[in-house]
Design a protein around this motif. Structure first.
Motif, mmCIF file in Angstrom:
data_model
loop_
_atom_site.group_PDB
_atom_site.id
_atom_site.type_symbol
_atom_site.label_atom_id
_atom_site.label_comp_id
_atom_site.label_asym_id
_atom_site.label_seq_id
_atom_site.Cartn_x
_atom_site.Cartn_y
_atom_site.Cartn_z
ATOM 1 N N SER A 279 -43.640 -36.385 -2.711
ATOM 2 C CA SER A 279 -43.904 -36.977 -4.014
ATOM 3 C C SER A 279 -44.592 -35.964 -4.923
ATOM 4 N N GLY A 280 -44.209 -35.928 -6.176
ATOM 5 C CA GLY A 280 -44.780 -34.993 -7.129
ATOM 6 C C GLY A 280 -43.949 -34.984 -8.382
ATOM 7 N N THR A 281 -44.278 -34.082 -9.283
ATOM 8 C CA THR A 281 -43.528 -34.005 -10.528
ATOM 9 C C THR A 281 -42.582 -32.820 -10.489
ATOM 10 N N LEU A 282 -41.636 -32.860 -11.381
ATOM 11 C CA LEU A 282 -40.686 -31.763 -11.502
ATOM 12 C C LEU A 282 -41.276 -30.711 -12.431
ATOM 13 N N ALA A 283 -41.210 -29.460 -12.022
ATOM 14 C CA ALA A 283 -41.706 -28.359 -12.838
ATOM 15 C C ALA A 283 -40.665 -28.002 -13.897
ATOM 16 N N SER A 284 -41.114 -27.779 -15.120
ATOM 17 C CA SER A 284 -40.194 -27.426 -16.196
ATOM 18 C C SER A 284 -39.478 -26.120 -15.886
ATOM 19 N N GLY A 285 -38.208 -26.077 -16.257
ATOM 20 C CA GLY A 285 -37.415 -24.882 -16.020
ATOM 21 C C GLY A 285 -35.967 -25.237 -15.766
ATOM 22 N N THR A 286 -35.191 -24.228 -15.409
ATOM 23 C CA THR A 286 -33.781 -24.408 -15.083
ATOM 24 C C THR A 286 -33.587 -24.019 -13.626
ATOM 25 N N TYR A 287 -32.915 -24.884 -12.868
ATOM 26 C CA TYR A 287 -32.746 -24.684 -11.431
ATOM 27 C C TYR A 287 -31.286 -24.890 -11.061
ATOM 28 N N THR A 288 -30.761 -23.967 -10.289
ATOM 29 C CA THR A 288 -29.369 -24.061 -9.853
ATOM 30 C C THR A 288 -29.336 -24.579 -8.428
ATOM 31 N N GLY A 289 -28.504 -25.581 -8.205
ATOM 32 C CA GLY A 289 -28.349 -26.167 -6.877
ATOM 33 C C GLY A 289 -27.438 -25.335 -5.997
ATOM 34 N N ASP A 290 -27.378 -25.710 -4.742
ATOM 35 C CA ASP A 290 -26.487 -25.046 -3.794
ATOM 36 C C ASP A 290 -25.037 -25.257 -4.212
ATOM 37 N N ALA A 291 -24.188 -24.288 -3.906
ATOM 38 C CA ALA A 291 -22.744 -24.452 -4.073
ATOM 39 C C ALA A 291 -22.260 -25.202 -2.835
ATOM 40 N N VAL A 292 -21.758 -26.404 -3.034
ATOM 41 C CA VAL A 292 -21.365 -27.274 -1.927
ATOM 42 C C VAL A 292 -19.844 -27.241 -1.770
ATOM 43 N N ASP A 293 -19.388 -26.882 -0.580
ATOM 44 C CA ASP A 293 -17.955 -26.877 -0.300
ATOM 45 C C ASP A 293 -17.480 -28.306 -0.062
ATOM 46 N N THR A 294 -16.433 -28.696 -0.759
ATOM 47 C CA THR A 294 -15.800 -29.994 -0.553
ATOM 48 C C THR A 294 -14.362 -29.754 -0.124
ATOM 49 N N ARG A 295 -13.681 -30.806 0.179
ATOM 50 C CA ARG A 295 -12.288 -30.692 0.612
ATOM 51 C C ARG A 295 -11.407 -30.019 -0.441
ATOM 52 N N TYR A 296 -11.756 -30.195 -1.712
ATOM 53 C CA TYR A 296 -10.915 -29.678 -2.793
ATOM 54 C C TYR A 296 -11.516 -28.505 -3.552
ATOM 55 N N GLY A 297 -12.644 -28.017 -3.118
ATOM 56 C CA GLY A 297 -13.262 -26.868 -3.776
ATOM 57 C C GLY A 297 -14.769 -27.014 -3.861
ATOM 58 N N ARG A 298 -15.416 -25.983 -4.371
ATOM 59 C CA ARG A 298 -16.873 -25.975 -4.478
ATOM 60 C C ARG A 298 -17.362 -26.749 -5.687
ATOM 61 N N VAL A 299 -18.542 -27.353 -5.510
ATOM 62 C CA VAL A 299 -19.221 -28.040 -6.604
ATOM 63 C C VAL A 299 -20.638 -27.491 -6.659
ATOM 64 N N GLN A 300 -21.083 -27.132 -7.866
ATOM 65 C CA GLN A 300 -22.434 -26.610 -8.046
ATOM 66 C C GLN A 300 -22.939 -27.045 -9.405
ATOM 67 N N VAL A 301 -24.204 -27.480 -9.447
ATOM 68 C CA VAL A 301 -24.796 -27.904 -10.715
ATOM 69 C C VAL A 301 -26.066 -27.123 -11.007
ATOM 70 N N ARG A 302 -26.419 -27.111 -12.276
ATOM 71 C CA ARG A 302 -27.665 -26.499 -12.747
ATOM 72 C C ARG A 302 -28.397 -27.573 -13.539
ATOM 73 N N VAL A 303 -29.686 -27.756 -13.254
ATOM 74 C CA VAL A 303 -30.460 -28.773 -13.947
ATOM 75 C C VAL A 303 -31.505 -28.123 -14.837
ATOM 76 N N THR A 304 -31.820 -28.807 -15.914
ATOM 77 C CA THR A 304 -32.904 -28.390 -16.800
ATOM 78 C C THR A 304 -33.946 -29.491 -16.776
ATOM 79 N N VAL A 305 -35.177 -29.084 -16.534
ATOM 80 C CA VAL A 305 -36.293 -30.021 -16.471
ATOM 81 C C VAL A 305 -37.274 -29.651 -17.568
ATOM 82 N N SER A 306 -37.729 -30.669 -18.295
ATOM 83 C CA SER A 306 -38.712 -30.462 -19.347
ATOM 84 C C SER A 306 -39.696 -31.629 -19.325
ATOM 85 N N GLY A 307 -40.973 -31.304 -19.303
ATOM 86 C CA GLY A 307 -41.993 -32.346 -19.299
ATOM 87 C C GLY A 307 -41.910 -33.253 -18.081
#
Length: 141
Positions: free
Chosen positions: A46-74
């Motif tokens: 439990s805690g708060t999210l630190a402001s910034g931009t964070y890239t997630g793992d590249a996840v292999d799926t049956r049809y290709g990779r999926v990867q997201v980047r999140v932006t956290v503010s406040g």
């Protein structure tokens, strides 16, 4: 008189057989999916999210990779950008084209990775959620 008794006996046997079945829980299966953490958490302590931009793992799926980047503010998730999505053929691009905006909207509303799978885009949804969770884990302060 014999026929009704046989019908009742067969019905009772069928009902008992159904009641004896155990429910399937994916988490019980080795390598099966596990549920993300509860509401308001990103899966880490439990805690708060630190402001910034964070890239997630590249996840292999049956049809290709999926990867997201999140932006956290406040301490809040303010943006989710898909870095990679299945796109090898037209159908992959079509599925990602309708699933990704829905998943992003749900993630921003939920403020965590506990979001519903998009019907018809199960593999993409699973990869999205797993990558999102890893990005939120990195953002945890």
């Amino acid at each position: 008189m014999r026929r009704p008794l046989l019908s009742v006996a067969a019905t009772a046997t069928g009902i008992c057989s159904l009641l004896a079945l155990k429910a399937h829980h994916p988490a019980d299966t080795p390598g099966g999916p596990t549920a993300p953490a509860g509401p308001g958490t990103s899966g880490a302590a439990s805690g708060t999210l630190a402001s910034g931009t964070y890239t997630g793992d590249a996840v292999d799926t049956r049809y290709g990779r999926v990867q997201v980047r999140v932006t956290v503010s406040g301490g809040r998730l303010t943006d989710v950008t898909v870095v990679r999505a299945p796109s090898e053929n037209e159908r992959d691009r079509e599925i990602a084209g309708y699933a990704v905006p829905m998943l992003t909207g749900e993630a921003l509303t939920a403020q965590n990775a506990r979001i519903d799978t998009v019907s018809g885009a199960t593999y993409t949804s699973d990869g999205y959620v797993r990558s999102l969770q890893s990005a939120l884990d990195r953002a945890h302060a």
